[in-house]
Scaffold this motif. Sequence first.
Motif, PDB file in Angstrom:
ATOM      1  N   ALA B 386       0.848  -1.183   0.000  1.00 47.22           N
ATOM      2  CA  ALA B 386       0.000   0.000   0.000  1.00 47.22           C
ATOM      3  C   ALA B 386       0.886   1.236   0.000  1.00 47.22           C
ATOM      4  CB  ALA B 386      -0.900  -0.007   1.228  1.00 47.22           C
ATOM      5  N   PRO B 387       0.455   2.312  -0.692  1.00 47.82           N
ATOM      6  CA  PRO B 387       1.265   3.529  -0.737  1.00 47.82           C
ATOM      7  C   PRO B 387       1.475   4.079   0.682  1.00 47.82           C
ATOM      8  CG  PRO B 387      -0.644   3.696  -2.175  1.00 47.82           C
ATOM      9  CD  PRO B 387      -0.802   2.436  -1.424  1.00 47.82           C
ATOM     10  N   TYR B 388       2.639   4.678   0.881  1.00 40.68           N
ATOM     11  CA  TYR B 388       2.971   5.145   2.231  1.00 40.68           C
ATOM     12  C   TYR B 388       2.012   6.226   2.711  1.00 40.68           C
ATOM     13  CZ  TYR B 388       5.879   6.041   6.253  1.00 40.68           C
ATOM     14  OH  TYR B 388       6.331   6.146   7.538  1.00 40.68           O
ATOM     15  N   ARG B 389       1.508   7.026   1.799  1.00 43.06           N
ATOM     16  CA  ARG B 389       0.631   8.120   2.219  1.00 43.06           C
ATOM     17  C   ARG B 389      -0.682   7.594   2.819  1.00 43.06           C
ATOM     18  NH1 ARG B 389      -0.810  10.868  -3.488  1.00 43.06           N
ATOM     19  NH2 ARG B 389       1.258  10.223  -4.155  1.00 43.06           N
ATOM     20  N   ILE B 390      -1.027   6.371   2.465  1.00 45.92           N
ATOM     21  CA  ILE B 390      -2.206   5.775   3.089  1.00 45.92           C
ATOM     22  C   ILE B 390      -1.799   5.007   4.342  1.00 45.92           C
ATOM     23  CG2 ILE B 390      -3.961   3.968   2.808  1.00 45.92           C
ATOM     24  CD1 ILE B 390      -4.233   4.835  -0.062  1.00 45.92           C
ATOM     25  N   LEU B 391      -0.626   4.436   4.272  1.00 50.41           N
ATOM     26  CA  LEU B 391      -0.157   3.590   5.369  1.00 50.41           C
ATOM     27  C   LEU B 391       0.177   4.398   6.618  1.00 50.41           C
ATOM     28  CD1 LEU B 391      -0.020   0.617   5.137  1.00 50.41           C
ATOM     29  CD2 LEU B 391       2.396   0.754   4.578  1.00 50.41           C
ATOM     30  N   PHE B 392       0.850   5.550   6.432  1.00 49.05           N
ATOM     31  CA  PHE B 392       1.380   6.199   7.630  1.00 49.05           C
ATOM     32  C   PHE B 392       0.292   6.747   8.574  1.00 49.05           C
ATOM     33  CE2 PHE B 392       0.993  10.360   5.622  1.00 49.05           C
ATOM     34  CZ  PHE B 392       0.881  11.217   6.697  1.00 49.05           C
ATOM     35  N   PRO B 393      -0.825   7.285   8.027  1.00 43.16           N
ATOM     36  CA  PRO B 393      -1.860   7.704   8.992  1.00 43.16           C
ATOM     37  C   PRO B 393      -2.385   6.532   9.817  1.00 43.16           C
ATOM     38  CG  PRO B 393      -2.288   8.624   6.835  1.00 43.16           C
ATOM     39  CD  PRO B 393      -1.212   7.615   6.651  1.00 43.16           C
ATOM     40  N   LEU B 394      -2.499   5.381   9.151  1.00 45.53           N
ATOM     41  CA  LEU B 394      -3.016   4.214   9.873  1.00 45.53           C
ATOM     42  C   LEU B 394      -2.013   3.750  10.926  1.00 45.53           C
ATOM     43  CD1 LEU B 394      -4.600   2.256   6.900  1.00 45.53           C
ATOM     44  CD2 LEU B 394      -5.713   3.767   8.543  1.00 45.53           C
ATOM     45  N   ILE B 395      -0.734   3.782  10.575  1.00 44.75           N
ATOM     46  CA  ILE B 395       0.287   3.373  11.547  1.00 44.75           C
ATOM     47  C   ILE B 395       0.222   4.286  12.760  1.00 44.75           C
ATOM     48  CG2 ILE B 395       2.756   3.087  11.949  1.00 44.75           C
ATOM     49  CD1 ILE B 395       3.076   2.599   8.960  1.00 44.75           C
TER      50      ILE B 395
END
Lengths: 151, 502, 330
Positions: B386-395
């Motif tokens: 998954a692209p990081y821009r979607i991943l990092f908010p979830l992390i």
Amino acid sequence: MIRRAELWGGLFWLAVGAFVAWQGWLLGLGTLHEPGSGFLFFWLGLVMCAFSVTIALAGMRGQGPELADLWRGARWGRVLLVIAALIVYGVAFEPLGFVPCTLALLLFLMTVVDPVPLKLSVPISAAAAVGVWYVLQKLLLIQLPHGTLFE
Amino acid sequence: MEVLSGLMHGFGVALDPINLLYCFIGVFIGTLVGVLPGIGPISAMSLLLPVTLSGTPEAGIIMMAGIYYGSMYGGSTTSILVNIPGEAASVVTCIDGHEMAKIGRAGPALGIAALGSFVAGTFAIVVLMLVAPTLAKVAVAFGPAEYFSLMVLGLTILSFLTQGSMAKALLMACVGVVIGLIGLDQITGFPRLTFDRLELVDGIGLVPVVMGLFGVTEILCNLEQQVRRDVVQSRIGSLWPDKADMKASAAPIARGTVLGFLLGILPGGGAVISSFASYALERRLSKTPGRFGKGAIEGVAGPEAANNAAAGGAFIPLLTLGIPPNVVMALLLGAFVVHNVQPGPLLMTQHPQVFWGVIASMYIGNIMLLVLNMPLIGMWVQVLKAPYRILFPLILMFCIVGVFASGNAVFDVFVMIGSGVAGYLMRKFGYEAAPLVLAFVLGPMLENNLRKSLILSHGSFEIFVTRPISLLCLLVAVLLLLAPLLPALRRKREKVALDVTD
Amino acid sequence: MAIRRRSVIKASLGTVIGAGVGMPLYLPAARAQQFPSRPITFIVPWPAGGSSDLTLRAVAERASKVLGQPFIIDNKGGAGGTLGPAQMASAAKPDGYTVAQLPITVFRLPVMQKTVFDPMKDFTFISHLSGYTFGVTTNAEQPYKTFKDVVEYAKANPGKVTYGTPGAGTSLHIGMERIAAQAGVKWTMVPFKGGAETNAAVLGKHTTLQADSTGWKPLVDAGQLRLLCVWTAQRTKNWPDVPTLKDLGYDMVFDSPFGVGGPKGMDPAVVKKLDEAFKIASEDKDVIATYAKYDMAARYMDHAAYDKFARALYLDEKAGLEKLGLAAKG
């Protein structure tokens, strides 16, 4: 030499070390054979001072990168935005409750900090916030803030 | 023979469909809370304890134990994938595990972690079964003086952990001890460095500090990079450890298992020390220590095995003496007692169905965990696509949730944010976080046991050298510190330094 | 789950109606009437899994059935059990949604050092519940067969006898020092972090004695530890041969009576609801059985009686500590 990162890092830790040593002194040192509450703090503070002086000296001798280099080309604006968002989140967490706060945080991060198309960010934020809330609250019986404002 | 018949009896209990179900529920919940960083087994177990009351004692305890060792299994997942250690023992897994993920080897890293956990977990049960009563003596042989010396030994690991400047690493260790000491002085009950803040009276939690220093820092550092670097390079290699990986990992797993098991028996920081020690050991023994910190599979295999073996070792003092060596075991003790079963020397004779049932269920549970976790690896690796821009908010969201759930306090969330910012600056200025974490855990125990020892010895330092175990620990520590000065070993260390600087 | 959801809906309805009528003054009363409309946090100032924790969990579970809302047990150990109540006193709202066990140290620590709370001013005493069984043990391999043996050895060797307690300023610490004062001996206290550690310390012979609540039970029953005396008023059911302090000529009883309290200024109607729930819980046979597991007995007192008892207890503790020279100066 005034631009060296090591110098400033060292000076910062020197201040911290001095503060810790001072606090340890206030707490009472006791004796070597019967150390008091502040014994370890005091000596750790002094040791920290010693290390930070060596680090700062290295900086003065012109070793290590320059302060400006550390952020050269970095998009530090985004870092500040994320930190600010997290602080706001922490403040609003209990009054607003988990789901609204989390939804807002996720949307902010996905639209302002590092934009994602709305058709992706909205469903993902909603699903994540509600999904996590459901798993924790209902399956694992862990309590999350439900928002004191709405009572 | 007695063991064998006991075990047969135990499998009879554990294979009962109801108990199998409870075992599965336990390991499943354990995997879930293990994967969610920060939400350790403690909150899940204490909240689910009442649920088990309706069933038989065996069923309830089997489930509770399942949550515990299940969570140990899942603990490495977020460390490897996104550099968030859910607990102190996983910090070392981050160092090489996440590096492996970055070069597209998340699959092998996760695979070896699961395999290592399985081997270590199974070994721990076998030993637990065979020699638990003998080893229980080890646990009580450690008094304040022995703990003090063990902590000294633990802190010498620092010198093997650092990759950059030693002065900075030691400075970080001091900071770690200071932060760890905040709160009430255990000896006198006097508040230290709390600045009249009640939130600080309890001390600063480990979970928020660790998750801030690693998880949040990682995100901040990734975000500021000009070129978008997704967590993993687009190319994801094989999902499984290949033959070379297995070969490289076999010995580290074996060493980690023994180390972890022995240290796990000891109350206190056993699991943490063992995973750090295993990492230090592997790096020391490696022919190519320069690879450590850049994705060496040994650096994942050893600590993960140690971590899980320690979880098994922790059962020994509980089952044989009724002494819980950590908070989780205290909860498990609670699970026994609410069912009117008292763990202790008489457990095996008074409640054989519980003792053997739980042991046998742990074999079954470990296999369930392996079966459960292997297919998940493929899924986890997909997550990284998954692209990081979607991943990092979830992390970030998972970090916050985990930290909040670990202590039920918003203050902890702020501690995490603060640690994240501090960790970001530390990385900028070249200070490492791992020494800080190790010292944070060991420092307060060091101080506490030093003072207790001196109370016991009436102020005499002789106590540390007249007691054999304590003396041994101190000698090993001195040896480790002096080792770099010995010519034969020095050459090796210099090589390490060279490898690291380039 | 169903019950919880319903009462949440009811609660929000109540609020809406209250707000709609526009009489915010009536809100507190309305709240008291529908109390509790959400889970109640029960601060247990001890680590999970100990005797205090498990008995309080049993009480809380029974009481939650009466109230129709779960109690969330919040284990906040530290400072000899005063940390949880102190945090409650200063941070929690007196709305009945935060209560805490008030162990005896809440009355004791403020005498010994400066604390952030005043036990006589900062709490609402809801119900008194029970007390603990304390005992002194030694390793079975030690030469001391009776408590008298230890006292005699201590007399001959001042300071040589060490004892582990679950912390400075606990009943065990005070009790041992009061015994020492009467016997004319001197022994050395070593503070540990709860029963698990004191067990290990005495079992490994790191300390001569262990003074703690019944966490030593499995080890005593297995013959690895020797129980020298108990500190209850009467001999215990489980160990009828072990003498009480009174039997040994020390006219003392230490059982650390405890109850449940909330922050100061709670609505009397809310206090009454909680008090009634704890009364029913104290009479429940499962709760009594749980108490018995830890050699405790229900000793319920209602709000008024507990309030009076607490005030007397505080004065007694103060006098006792001052006599021993353990009270803070000034």
